[in-house]
Design a protein around this motif. Structure first.
Motif, PDB file in Angstrom:
ATOM      1  N   LYS A  45      -2.477   6.032   8.344  1.00 54.58           N
ATOM      2  CA  LYS A  45      -1.792   4.744   8.442  1.00 54.58           C
ATOM      3  C   LYS A  45      -1.849   3.980   7.121  1.00 54.58           C
ATOM      4  CE  LYS A  45      -0.252   3.172  11.613  1.00 54.58           C
ATOM      5  NZ  LYS A  45       1.145   3.231  12.098  1.00 54.58           N
ATOM      6  N   VAL A  46      -2.963   4.147   6.392  1.00 57.88           N
ATOM      7  CA  VAL A  46      -3.105   3.454   5.101  1.00 57.88           C
ATOM      8  C   VAL A  46      -2.053   3.934   4.107  1.00 57.88           C
ATOM      9  CG1 VAL A  46      -4.648   3.120   3.122  1.00 57.88           C
ATOM     10  CG2 VAL A  46      -5.561   2.998   5.440  1.00 57.88           C
ATOM     11  N   TYR A  47      -1.624   5.195   4.220  1.00 57.36           N
ATOM     12  CA  TYR A  47      -0.632   5.736   3.292  1.00 57.36           C
ATOM     13  C   TYR A  47       0.687   4.969   3.336  1.00 57.36           C
ATOM     14  CZ  TYR A  47      -3.609   9.862   2.607  1.00 57.36           C
ATOM     15  OH  TYR A  47      -4.647  10.699   2.289  1.00 57.36           O
ATOM     16  N   GLU A  48       0.925   4.232   4.416  1.00 55.90           N
ATOM     17  CA  GLU A  48       2.152   3.438   4.499  1.00 55.90           C
ATOM     18  C   GLU A  48       2.178   2.335   3.445  1.00 55.90           C
ATOM     19  OE1 GLU A  48       2.455   2.007   8.469  1.00 55.90           O
ATOM     20  OE2 GLU A  48       2.472   4.020   9.387  1.00 55.90           O
ATOM     21  N   TYR A  49       0.996   2.023   2.899  1.00 55.26           N
ATOM     22  CA  TYR A  49       0.889   0.965   1.892  1.00 55.26           C
ATOM     23  C   TYR A  49       0.604   1.542   0.505  1.00 55.26           C
ATOM     24  CZ  TYR A  49       0.332  -1.626   6.232  1.00 55.26           C
ATOM     25  OH  TYR A  49       0.510  -2.140   7.492  1.00 55.26           O
ATOM     26  N   ASN A  50       0.993   2.805   0.311  1.00 60.33           N
ATOM     27  CA  ASN A  50       0.748   3.472  -0.977  1.00 60.33           C
ATOM     28  C   ASN A  50       1.254   2.674  -2.160  1.00 60.33           C
ATOM     29  OD1 ASN A  50      -0.601   5.614   0.066  1.00 60.33           O
ATOM     30  ND2 ASN A  50       0.970   7.146  -0.343  1.00 60.33           N
ATOM     31  N   ASN A  51       2.426   2.087  -2.002  1.00 58.60           N
ATOM     32  CA  ASN A  51       3.042   1.383  -3.132  1.00 58.60           C
ATOM     33  C   ASN A  51       2.259   0.150  -3.554  1.00 58.60           C
ATOM     34  OD1 ASN A  51       5.122   3.266  -3.075  1.00 58.60           O
ATOM     35  ND2 ASN A  51       6.399   2.029  -1.701  1.00 58.60           N
ATOM     36  N   LYS A  52       1.400  -0.342  -2.678  1.00 55.45           N
ATOM     37  CA  LYS A  52       0.636  -1.553  -2.979  1.00 55.45           C
ATOM     38  C   LYS A  52      -0.772  -1.236  -3.496  1.00 55.45           C
ATOM     39  CE  LYS A  52       3.107  -4.168   0.575  1.00 55.45           C
ATOM     40  NZ  LYS A  52       2.990  -4.992   1.812  1.00 55.45           N
ATOM     41  N   LEU A  53      -1.126   0.035  -3.522  1.00 51.89           N
ATOM     42  CA  LEU A  53      -2.470   0.431  -3.942  1.00 51.89           C
ATOM     43  C   LEU A  53      -2.439   1.066  -5.327  1.00 51.89           C
ATOM     44  CD1 LEU A  53      -3.712   2.091  -0.611  1.00 51.89           C
ATOM     45  CD2 LEU A  53      -4.323  -0.182  -1.479  1.00 51.89           C
ATOM     46  N   PRO A  54      -3.518   0.896  -6.123  1.00 50.96           N
ATOM     47  CA  PRO A  54      -3.588   1.582  -7.430  1.00 50.96           C
ATOM     48  C   PRO A  54      -3.539   3.105  -7.241  1.00 50.96           C
ATOM     49  CG  PRO A  54      -5.283  -0.116  -7.244  1.00 50.96           C
ATOM     50  CD  PRO A  54      -4.678   0.026  -5.880  1.00 50.96           C
ATOM     51  N   GLU A  55      -2.979   3.782  -8.218  1.00 53.89           N
ATOM     52  CA  GLU A  55      -2.798   5.234  -8.106  1.00 53.89           C
ATOM     53  C   GLU A  55      -4.127   5.960  -7.902  1.00 53.89           C
ATOM     54  OE1 GLU A  55      -0.950   9.034 -10.636  1.00 53.89           O
ATOM     55  OE2 GLU A  55      -1.140   7.046 -11.557  1.00 53.89           O
ATOM     56  N   LYS A  56      -5.173   5.562  -8.625  1.00 52.41           N
ATOM     57  CA  LYS A  56      -6.467   6.238  -8.505  1.00 52.41           C
ATOM     58  C   LYS A  56      -7.062   6.053  -7.107  1.00 52.41           C
ATOM     59  CE  LYS A  56      -6.418   7.700 -12.726  1.00 52.41           C
ATOM     60  NZ  LYS A  56      -6.123   9.121 -12.990  1.00 52.41           N
ATOM     61  N   VAL A  57      -6.817   4.907  -6.499  1.00 54.32           N
ATOM     62  CA  VAL A  57      -7.301   4.675  -5.141  1.00 54.32           C
ATOM     63  C   VAL A  57      -6.594   5.606  -4.168  1.00 54.32           C
ATOM     64  CG1 VAL A  57      -7.406   2.995  -3.248  1.00 54.32           C
ATOM     65  CG2 VAL A  57      -7.930   2.274  -5.590  1.00 54.32           C
ATOM     66  N   VAL A  58      -5.285   5.749  -4.337  1.00 48.95           N
ATOM     67  CA  VAL A  58      -4.512   6.646  -3.468  1.00 48.95           C
ATOM     68  C   VAL A  58      -4.987   8.083  -3.628  1.00 48.95           C
ATOM     69  CG1 VAL A  58      -2.213   7.556  -2.958  1.00 48.95           C
ATOM     70  CG2 VAL A  58      -2.497   5.136  -3.492  1.00 48.95           C
ATOM     71  N   LEU A  59      -5.232   8.507  -4.877  1.00 51.01           N
ATOM     72  CA  LEU A  59      -5.706   9.866  -5.121  1.00 51.01           C
ATOM     73  C   LEU A  59      -7.096  10.085  -4.522  1.00 51.01           C
ATOM     74  CD1 LEU A  59      -4.525  10.477  -8.801  1.00 51.01           C
ATOM     75  CD2 LEU A  59      -3.478  11.308  -6.692  1.00 51.01           C
ATOM     76  N   THR A  60      -7.940   9.050  -4.575  1.00 54.51           N
ATOM     77  CA  THR A  60      -9.262   9.148  -3.953  1.00 54.51           C
ATOM     78  C   THR A  60      -9.132   9.307  -2.441  1.00 54.51           C
ATOM     79  OG1 THR A  60     -10.229   7.773  -5.702  1.00 54.51           O
ATOM     80  CG2 THR A  60     -11.496   8.014  -3.667  1.00 54.51           C
ATOM     81  N   LEU A  61      -8.181   8.598  -1.851  1.00 57.69           N
ATOM     82  CA  LEU A  61      -7.921   8.759  -0.417  1.00 57.69           C
ATOM     83  C   LEU A  61      -7.453  10.181  -0.111  1.00 57.69           C
ATOM     84  CD1 LEU A  61      -6.123   5.381   0.446  1.00 57.69           C
ATOM     85  CD2 LEU A  61      -8.504   6.013   0.861  1.00 57.69           C
ATOM     86  N   TYR A  62      -6.668  10.768  -1.024  1.00 58.94           N
ATOM     87  CA  TYR A  62      -6.251  12.164  -0.848  1.00 58.94           C
ATOM     88  C   TYR A  62      -7.471  13.082  -0.788  1.00 58.94           C
ATOM     89  CZ  TYR A  62      -1.415  10.893  -2.136  1.00 58.94           C
ATOM     90  OH  TYR A  62      -0.161  10.351  -2.188  1.00 58.94           O
ATOM     91  N   ALA A  63      -8.443  12.827  -1.682  1.00 59.09           N
ATOM     92  CA  ALA A  63      -9.649  13.669  -1.720  1.00 59.09           C
ATOM     93  C   ALA A  63     -10.409  13.588  -0.400  1.00 59.09           C
ATOM     94  CB  ALA A  63     -10.549  13.239  -2.881  1.00 59.09           C
ATOM     95  N   ILE A  64     -10.563  12.358   0.114  1.00 56.15           N
ATOM     96  CA  ILE A  64     -11.239  12.186   1.407  1.00 56.15           C
ATOM     97  C   ILE A  64     -10.449  12.871   2.513  1.00 56.15           C
ATOM     98  CG2 ILE A  64     -12.045  10.483   3.086  1.00 56.15           C
ATOM     99  CD1 ILE A  64     -12.364   8.519   0.719  1.00 56.15           C
ATOM    100  N   HIS A  65      -9.120  12.724   2.453  1.00 58.52           N
ATOM    101  CA  HIS A  65      -8.232  13.352   3.432  1.00 58.52           C
ATOM    102  C   HIS A  65      -8.401  14.870   3.431  1.00 58.52           C
ATOM    103  CE1 HIS A  65      -3.884  13.419   5.225  1.00 58.52           C
ATOM    104  NE2 HIS A  65      -4.642  14.352   5.741  1.00 58.52           N
TER     105      HIS A  65
END
Length: 343
Positions: free
Chosen positions: A134-154
């Motif tokens: 659900k957090v991925y829906e707000y990808n555009n509002k998050l810093p790129e490194k934060v999104v990539l870190t979420l990918y790692a956890i995913h």
């Protein structure tokens, strides 16, 4: 669904052929030659699938793990040959195409890594994964490194859930004890510990007899203290190639080899680490808390730099979210029709 049935039907037929070939032909080069067409088929199978989820799982299970297992099996080695009694056809199919390995000795009751809290922990992780999506829906509002870190956890949670679910199904159907797939990688105290003893143990268990041990024997002229360095580095090279192949299946894009560099850097640093350990010989050790931070920090920094951006390049997360939305739409339509029929 049609492509899934076609692809996995081909896998099952190919493995049945392999099973009966092994009954007729003893281990060795002749069996390897007869099984080699199956290896080629397994490299082609992922191209038959369009769903990003099924494609990723099939590429990992079949093009990588199953192919390596079959090569070992042809030579009388590996998880398909290491059991005292010959495997039945259903167990042979399960061990061949799923990331599982039968334990040589059954574990005593209640010895699983999570104890009695296993189901609860996996449920919590599944819920967390849903929230993460659900957090991925707000990808555009998050810093790129934060999104990539979420990918790692995913990646970690999804892999653990998929592998644990696969092992649980096979355990329930066959009453066999299976080896764990992860061993708390977040507690790793070194790169050697992380890659060799904690992260994705099924891959480690396959790479060791197919790559590490042959290279160890090949470089034995260097002596027992030095032959493991090129063997360990070569194992990382093969792992990098297979990861590039999996992402080629998923993205259908020309490799840019950043993922390969991720494994080359980790492989080089792991061999340097092994060298330092041998030189120091236990005379000095970093406190565990610090070594864990350094280990995970190094893996994460190199992953954010080289590994995880591949998900964006191949548009994997967006395609996955589209599939989740499609599944949700279908489920809602089924519920509507069931409700209408009951009324």
């Amino acid at each position: 669904m049609a492509s899934f049935i076609k692809a996995w039907g081909l896998v099952i037929i190919s493995l049945c052929y392999t099973f009966f070939i092994a009954k007729l032909v003893p281990k060795g080069i002749k069996r390897l030659i007869l099984i080699f067409p199956v290896v080629l088929i397994f490299f082609i199978v992922p191209f038959l699938i369009s769903s990003i989820h099924i494609l990723g799982i099939t590429a990992f299970f079949i093009a990588w793990l199953a192919n390596f297992k079959l090569v070992l099996f042809a030579l009388g080695r590996g998880p398909l040959s290491s059991n005292p009694k010959p495997l039945s056809l259903p167990i042979f199919l399960a061990v061949s195409c799923l990331p599982i390995k039968i334990q040589p000795r059954p574990k005593p009751p209640n010895s699983h890594s999570h104890g009695g809290f296993g189901p609860l922990i996996y449920t919590i992780k599944a819920v967390f994964l849903v929230l993460l999506i659900k957090v991925y829906e707000y990808n555009n509002k998050l810093p790129e490194k934060v999104v990539l870190t979420l990918y790692a956890i995913h990646i970690y949670i999804a892999l653990e859930l998929i592998l644990a679910a696969t092992a649980a199904v096979v355990r329930a159907m066959s009453d066999l004890e299976l080896e764990p797939q992860f061993n708390k990688p977040y507690l790793a105290t070194s790169l050697q510990d992380f890659w060799g003893r904690r992260w994705n143990l099924m891959v480690t268990g396959i790479l060791r007899p197919t790559v590490y041990e042959p290279l160890l024997q090949l470089f034995s002229v260097l002596g027992p203290n030095f032959s493991q360095f090129p063997a360990a580095f070569g194992t990382f090279v093969v792992s990098g190639i297979m990861h590039e192949l999996i992402f080629f299946y998923m993205g259908r894009l020309r490799p840019d080899w950043k993922m390969m560099w991720f494994f080359l850097i980790n492989g080089f640093c792991t061999t340097v680490e092994i060298t330092i350990k041998k030189t120091i010989n236990g005379r000095w050790r970093i406190p565990k808390v610090i070594s864990r931070v350094l280990t995970l920090g190094f893996v994460m920094v190199t992953a954010l730099w080289l590994f995880l951006p591949e998900f964006n390049r191949c548009n994997i997360i967006e395609r996955a979210l589209d599939e989740y939305a499609a599944i949700s739409t279908v489920a809602a339509e089924i519920r509507r029709r069931v409700t209408a029929s009951l009324l």
